[in-house]
Design an enzyme around this catalytic site. Structure first.
Site, short mmCIF file in Angstrom:
data_model
loop_
_atom_site.label_atom_id
_atom_site.label_comp_id
_atom_site.label_asym_id
_atom_site.label_seq_id
_atom_site.Cartn_x
_atom_site.Cartn_y
_atom_site.Cartn_z
N GLU A 41 0.82 -1.16 0.01
CA GLU A 41 -0.07 -0.02 0.12
C GLU A 41 0.91 1.17 0.05
O GLU A 41 1.88 1.37 0.83
CB GLU A 41 -1.10 0.07 1.12
N CYS A 42 0.80 2.14 -0.78
CA CYS A 42 1.42 3.51 -0.80
C CYS A 42 2.77 3.23 -1.01
O CYS A 42 3.45 2.88 -1.87
CB CYS A 42 0.86 4.24 0.18
#
Length: 434
Positions: A328-329
């Site tokens: 994520e990210c």
């Protein structure tokens, strides 16, 4: 559930909510109260400071991403073993976005759902009697919520305090504290907000300093007394995000710290086991695990160390040959080919996805996201809908391959490709909330 709670809200960001919340949490904890902490909205950094101030995990409540039943369940978890719940709002009290699961994502939604009175932190710099008009507007704007009192922030002088306080009291609201302007009070910041709690030097003394400041200028016991009993909405239990695997390896250190406690709770409650490891310490993912989860964080500040973490990188690549890996990210960026830092230096990452990102030319990407899986995935079957948010300054130089999902923001009715997927490896800039 009868634990009393209150929510600290404001007219806008930068009004002093975090200063008041942290100081109040630590002041109440020092008095022997067990404080349950809550953060409204999608935020990773403030809850870590809450946990440092209270000695208990802080949970996020988000009316855009969470159904009412899940909000009630998490509020119940925050209340367990607590004498009082202190919730810190986000942005302005009524700020949000359309199309939410239980509201618009506003702090006011959480107060209304759970019956918590609101304590307003109001920045009065540049105002005198006009502050009362703004505060009265906030107090009467939404009949679902009740404002129990006000703490005035950035008072310039005793005369200034008297002028503002008189107007607020005439508007029928008690002033429960007045904080003078003091630039020494606060915590260090960087581009995504505060420096992380784990990186803040002498954090305990800093929190005690905030508590001393609040104790000197705020009626702490009176504020505790206005907290209202937490309501238990009569709702069916929400569908909670199921764990992506039985045994989950989660990266956790200063580069990968954005992992929601409420997800950990939900996954463990469903029977999953979570093992943490540190890429910055050059640790491999635990061999006994079934899936690796690389959360967001600040890989751009540690890109050089990550590029030279040979055990981590080789272990991650070996793991990805037979078992799923998701980022994520910041975790997504670490799965790419190259990450360029703010100084323009290119650092080689894991190379598991055809992705190149840069912090040299920063651009803010911010907002809620509704994502739909494009194929079966450990998180769910094809077509499964998730809610979350995106918050980063990275720019994408190259993103090539099969998309991980289709996603839209709260103001759009059109989906766009989001993230990448290659064999067992996937990722996107989307942070999962539920």
């Amino acid at each position: 559930m009868t634990t009393p709670g209150l929510l600290i809200g404001a007219a806008r960001s930068g009004s002093g909510k975090t200063t008041l919340a942290l100081g109040l949490m630590r002041a109440l904890t020092r008095r022997g109260l067990r404080v349950g902490a809550v953060k409204c909205g999608p935020d990773y950094i403030d809850p870590a400071f809450h946990a440092a101030a209270t000695g208990r995990d802080s949970l996020n409540l988000d009316s855009w991403a969470m159904a009412p039943g899940w909000i009630a369940e998490l509020a119940s978890a925050a209340s367990q073993g607590a004498d009082i719940i202190v919730a810190e709002g986000a942005m302005g009290l009524f700020d949000g976005a359309p199309g939410g699961a239980a509201g618009v994502g506003a702090s006011a939604d959480i107060a209304a759902l759970l019956g918590w009175p609101i304590l307003l932190a109001h920045d009065v710099s540049g105002q005198a009697q006009t502050a009362a008009a703004v505060i009265r507007g906030l107090a009467t704007y939404d009949s679902r919520v009740s404002v129990a009192g006000v703490v005035l922030n950035r008072i310039g002088s005793e005369r200034h305090r008297r002028l503002v306080a008189a107007g607020v009291q005439e508007a029928g609201l008690p002033v429960l504290g007045s904080l003078p302007r003091d630039e020494r009070v606060g915590l260090p910041e960087r581009h995504l907000g505060l420096i992380q709690a784990g990186e803040t030097s002498d954090i305990d003394n800093r929190l005690n300093g905030l508590a001393d400041f609040i104790e000197a200028h705020v009626d702490v016991l009176r504020i505790a007394a206005v907290a209202g009993s937490t309501l238990q909405p009569v709702r069916p239990r929400a569908e909670i995000c199921q764990p992506p695997a039985q045994r989950i390896a989660v990266a956790r250190d200063d580069a990968f710290s954005f992992f929601y406690p409420h997800l950990a709770r939900a996954w463990r409650a469903a029977g999953a086991e979570i093992s943490f490891f540190s890429p910055l310490a050059d640790e491999c993912p635990p061999e006994q695990c079934d899936l690796v989860w690389l959360p967001g964080g600040y890989p751009e500040l540690h890109a050089g160390r990550l590029a030279h973490a040979r055990n981590f990188l080789s272990g991650l690549k070996a793991f990805a040959q037979t078992r799923p890996v998701h980022g994520e990210c910041g975790g997504y960026m670490a799965l790419g080919q190259v990450l360029i830092d703010a100084q323009g230096v290119a650092h080689e990452m894991a190379g598991l996805l055809d992705l190149e990102t840069s912090f040299q030319n920063r651009k803010l990407h911010l907002g809620y996201r509704r994502a739909r899986l494009l194929a079966d995935h450990p998180l769910g079957l094809k077509g499964r809908i998730f809610r979350g948010h995106e918050f980063h300054y990275a720019t994408i130089l190259k993103e090539s391959g099969e998309p991980f999902a289709q996603a839209r923001d709260a103001y759009s009715d059109r989906d766009s490709p989001a993230g990448l997927r290659r064999r067992l490896v996937s990722g996107s800039f989307f942070h999962l909330i539920g």
